[in-house]
Design an enzyme around this catalytic site. Structure first.
Site, PDB file in Angstrom:
ATOM      1  CG  HIS A  55     -78.083  40.376  -2.887  1.00 24.43           C
ATOM      2  ND1 HIS A  55     -78.619  39.192  -3.349  1.00 24.43           N
ATOM      3  CD2 HIS A  55     -76.791  40.372  -3.280  1.00 24.43           C
ATOM      4  CE1 HIS A  55     -77.693  38.509  -3.994  1.00 24.43           C
ATOM      5  NE2 HIS A  55     -76.562  39.200  -3.957  1.00 24.43           N
ATOM      6  CD  GLU A  57     -83.993  41.395  -2.278  1.00 18.98           C
ATOM      7  OE1 GLU A  57     -84.678  40.880  -3.179  1.00 18.98           O
ATOM      8  OE2 GLU A  57     -82.764  41.620  -2.398  1.00 18.98           O
ATOM      9  CB  CYS A  85     -81.146  35.560  -4.540  1.00 14.97           C
ATOM     10  SG  CYS A  85     -80.237  36.179  -3.100  1.00 14.97           S
ATOM     11  CB  CYS A  88     -82.519  37.971  -0.426  1.00 17.82           C
ATOM     12  SG  CYS A  88     -81.145  39.040  -0.936  1.00 17.82           S
TER      13      CYS A  88
END
Length: 158
Positions: A55, A57, A85, A88
């Site tokens: 992801h 991040e 999420c 993350c």
């Protein structure tokens, strides 16, 4: 007049746009800033890298930690195009940035089929009721590792 936060958010959005052009994953981008300078960028690379943890991040956190030669993001700000999420969020809390600034909400993400609500729900359930079966085994042997860690004098706590 554009604020410094808005300037860096626009950079996160630009990172997300780069990822979209490469068909790397979803519309997510992030930048990490220290001392008013971008030290790392990331965009969702799940499809490009075939990595469900890639992801925006996390990609940015990995790059920033590498840049800083540290496992924590002291005095850093993370700008991301969407509310992080659960995965993350865990990485963010372990990395300990000073602030997180996000654009879209988790509700916005759910509207385009990036719905993390089920993960929040799963975490609250007993192990026996989760969608993916989870159970413990080998605990006694693994506890020896915990004891070894506890007794190490040269360990680095994080």
């Amino acid at each position: 007049m554009e604020t410094i936060d808005l300037k860096f958010m626009k950079e996160a959005i630009a990172s997300a746009q780069e990822g979209l052009q490469k068909l790397a994953g979803g519309p997510f981008g992030a930048v990490i800033v220290k001392d008013q300078r971008i030290i790392a960028r990331g965009y969702n690379r799940v499809l490009l890298d075939r990595d469900p943890t890639a992801h925006a991040e996390i990609v940015a956190i990995r790059a920033a930690c590498n840049h800083l030669h540290d496992f924590q993001l002291h005095d850093c700000d993370l700008y991301t195009t969407c509310e992080p999420c659960p995965m993350c969020m865990g990485a963010i809390y372990w990395a300990r940035p000073r602030r997180v600034i996000f654009a879209c909400t988790r509700e916005d993400a759910a509207k385009i089929a990036f719905d993390d609500a089920f993960i929040y729900e799963e975490i609250q359930k007993p192990l026996s009721e989760r969608r993916i079966p989870m159970f413990s085994m080998g605990r006694e042997e693994a506890l020896k590792l915990f004891q070894q860690w506890e007794q190490m004098e040269n360990k680095i706590r994080y």
